[in-house]
Design an enzyme around this catalytic site. Structure first.
Site, mmCIF file in Angstrom:
data_model
loop_
_atom_site.group_PDB
_atom_site.id
_atom_site.type_symbol
_atom_site.label_atom_id
_atom_site.label_comp_id
_atom_site.label_asym_id
_atom_site.label_seq_id
_atom_site.Cartn_x
_atom_site.Cartn_y
_atom_site.Cartn_z
ATOM 1 N N ARG A 106 -23.584 43.933 -30.905
ATOM 2 C CA ARG A 106 -23.095 42.621 -30.470
ATOM 3 C C ARG A 106 -21.882 42.223 -31.313
ATOM 4 O O ARG A 106 -21.986 42.140 -32.542
ATOM 5 C CB ARG A 106 -24.239 41.617 -30.669
ATOM 6 N N ASP A 138 -9.028 39.132 -21.013
ATOM 7 C CA ASP A 138 -10.368 39.184 -21.598
ATOM 8 C C ASP A 138 -11.143 40.239 -20.815
ATOM 9 O O ASP A 138 -11.607 39.982 -19.702
ATOM 10 C CB ASP A 138 -11.029 37.807 -21.492
ATOM 11 N N LYS A 145 -21.267 45.071 -24.193
ATOM 12 C CA LYS A 145 -21.548 45.113 -22.751
ATOM 13 C C LYS A 145 -21.373 46.555 -22.278
ATOM 14 O O LYS A 145 -22.141 47.415 -22.685
ATOM 15 C CB LYS A 145 -20.683 44.089 -22.031
ATOM 16 N N GLU A 186 -14.068 39.355 -47.353
ATOM 17 C CA GLU A 186 -13.052 38.498 -46.715
ATOM 18 C C GLU A 186 -11.670 39.106 -46.905
ATOM 19 O O GLU A 186 -11.337 39.569 -47.998
ATOM 20 C CB GLU A 186 -13.079 37.100 -47.344
ATOM 21 N N THR A 192 -15.739 42.037 -25.770
ATOM 22 C CA THR A 192 -16.983 42.159 -26.515
ATOM 23 C C THR A 192 -17.195 43.653 -26.727
ATOM 24 O O THR A 192 -16.564 44.479 -26.069
ATOM 25 C CB THR A 192 -18.190 41.609 -25.726
ATOM 26 N N TYR A 218 -19.676 41.392 -49.197
ATOM 27 C CA TYR A 218 -18.628 40.417 -48.839
ATOM 28 C C TYR A 218 -17.275 41.101 -48.833
ATOM 29 O O TYR A 218 -16.980 41.884 -49.742
ATOM 30 C CB TYR A 218 -18.600 39.249 -49.837
HETATM 31 C C1 LIG Z 1 -19.526 37.885 -22.520
HETATM 32 C C2 LIG Z 1 -18.176 37.341 -22.412
HETATM 33 C C3 LIG Z 1 -17.570 36.659 -23.481
HETATM 34 C C4 LIG Z 1 -18.292 36.172 -24.717
HETATM 35 O O1 LIG Z 1 -19.006 37.013 -25.437
HETATM 36 P P1 LIG Z 1 -20.058 36.488 -26.533
HETATM 37 O O2 LIG Z 1 -20.165 37.689 -27.408
HETATM 38 O O3 LIG Z 1 -21.295 36.154 -25.796
HETATM 39 O O4 LIG Z 1 -19.460 35.322 -27.229
HETATM 40 C C5 LIG Z 1 -16.234 36.306 -23.359
HETATM 41 N N1 LIG Z 1 -15.553 36.581 -22.238
HETATM 42 C C6 LIG Z 1 -16.110 37.187 -21.182
HETATM 43 C C7 LIG Z 1 -15.285 37.452 -19.969
HETATM 44 C C8 LIG Z 1 -17.442 37.573 -21.229
HETATM 45 O O5 LIG Z 1 -17.994 38.138 -20.158
#
Ligand SMILES: *Cc1c(COP(=O)(O)O)cnc(C)c1O
Length: 393
Positions: free
Chosen positions: A233, A198, A227, A47, A224, A45
């Protein structure tokens, strides 16, 4: 039964080994990322933030954090290096969606206006879908793509002037073309809005300059890590240093509890891998492969949204083939080719059916695929679609 779970993991491993994986948001992590993410750090933990962090939120709520402090600080340092930036970074978000949740709340209040890309044209659910917190908590307004599927910058400007949003968002889950962060930033300045990017999908390309960088332009950048960055993840938030305290507080204590230190260690390992010359070569190959495959579909008479791709994914518009997105997805699944249905610009079907599919090259490039392999897969897909349509008649 514990054994049942491990049997199922083995089955999933076999599926991952044997299938042709074209889902644009997936990838295969290295043994080292797996090892860190599966480590005993899950027991800890922590936090709060490392004691040496200087964002105004430093200090943990638990003892025994000396090693996780070092891991988290190192992780932050490495990611700044990957993106060649002095932005503040928070590596605690559990996923991309929680990164977006916290990023919004670091500068906005419920009811504030966000201008983002319309959902049918490639935005993520957290960019204002009525089924997501974003659509429920904020006043979402949307810009569109033009007839050819490119982001309509004139529309961005028009909507920004009309709605005076507090935040303008760029970034998408199913957009195959370069996003011009410089132009977005100029519009955001004009209307005195925060500019957020994003980069969940294209972060890997940005890391090696295969896509223009949002650093220097955006106030907030979310991503993220699983990807194109090929990490575990998870999510991250970068921000201009003056927003550091707000962003850190928006993750903990506002929206998350204890950080996943095993995942943070995995993120640190992934960052080290992104700094290797082989990662730069990998991402370049992803882009080259994507163009080769999309060109091949065009040669075979398919319609590719925007007429091609600049990144790791493209959208096939299947309208004139007579097969829906969901049919195509399910039919290819039975041939061990995995991809997902996707809406096309000016979609006429429901998102559950959709008229297109999204194809990405990041995962199979990790497995060593080159242009000729992706061209072969394109011909396989074409053959299966033809057979399916013949059987249907
Ligand atoms: C995949 C994605 C997310 C969210 O990711 P998670 O880990 O699945 O919550 C947010 N924004 C964009 C543009 C994405 O492609």
């Amino acid at each position: 039964m514990i054994k049942d779970i491990f049997d199922l993991i083995e089955k999933e491993k076999k599926r991952q080994d044997e299938n042709i994986e074209l889902i644009a948001s997936e990838n295969f992590v290295s043994e080292n990322v797996l090892k860190a993410t599966g480590s005993i750090l899950t027991n800890k933990y922590s936090e709060g933030y490392p004691a040496i962090r200087k964002s105004g939120n430093e200090g943990r709520y638990y003892g025994g954090c000396q090693y996780v402090d070092e891991i988290e600080e190192k992780c932050c340092e490495l990611w700044r290096k990957v993106f060649n930036t002095d932005y503040h970074v928070n590596v605690q978000p559990h996923c991309g969606s929680s990164a977006n949740f916290a990023a919004y709340f670091s500068v906005l209040n419920p009811g504030d206006t966000i201008l983002s890309m319309s959902l049918n044209n490639g935005a993520h659910l957290t960019h204002g879908s009525p089924v997501s917190f974003s659509g429920k908590l904020f006043n979402m307004v949307f810009y569109e793509v033009d007839q050819n599927g490119f982001i309509d910058m004139e529309d961005v400007k028009r909507k920004a002037l009309e709605f005076k949003p507090k935040l303008i968002l760029a970034g998408a889950s199913a957009y195959s073309r370069t996003i011009h962060f410089d132009k977005f930033s100029k519009i955001a300045k004009q209307v005195n809005a925060y500019f957020m990017v994003d980069m969940a999908h294209i972060a890997g390309l940005i890391a090696v300059s295969e896509h223009p960088t949002p650093f220097g332009y955006a106030d907030l950048i979310t991503t993220t890590t699983h990807k194109t960055l090929r990490g575990p993840r998870g999510g991250m938030i970068f921000c201009k240093n003056e927003l550091a305290k707000k962003v850190d507080s928006a993750i903990f204590p506002f929206s998350q509890g204890g950080p996943l230190q095993h995942v943070i260690a995995g993120k640190a390992v992934a960052a080290e891998e992104c700094l290797l010359p082989s990662y730069k070569e990998y991402i370049h190959q992803v882009v080259v492969n994507c163009k080769a495959m999309s060109d091949e579909f065009i040669k075979m008479g398919y319609s590719v949204v925007t007429g091609g791709t600049d990144n790791h994914l493209f959208l096939l518009d299947l309208t004139h083939k007579g097969i829906t997105g969901i049919e195509c997805q399910e039919m290819l699944d039975s041939h061990h080719i995995t991809l997902n249905k996707n809406c096309i610009p000016n979609e006429t079907r429901s998102p559950k059916v959709a008229s297109g599919v999204r194809i990405g090259t990041a995962a199979m490039t990790t497995k060593g695929y080159k242009e000729k392999d992706f061209i072969e897969v394109a011909h396989k897909i074409d053959k299966y679609i033809d057979e399916y349509m013949k059987d249907k008649k």
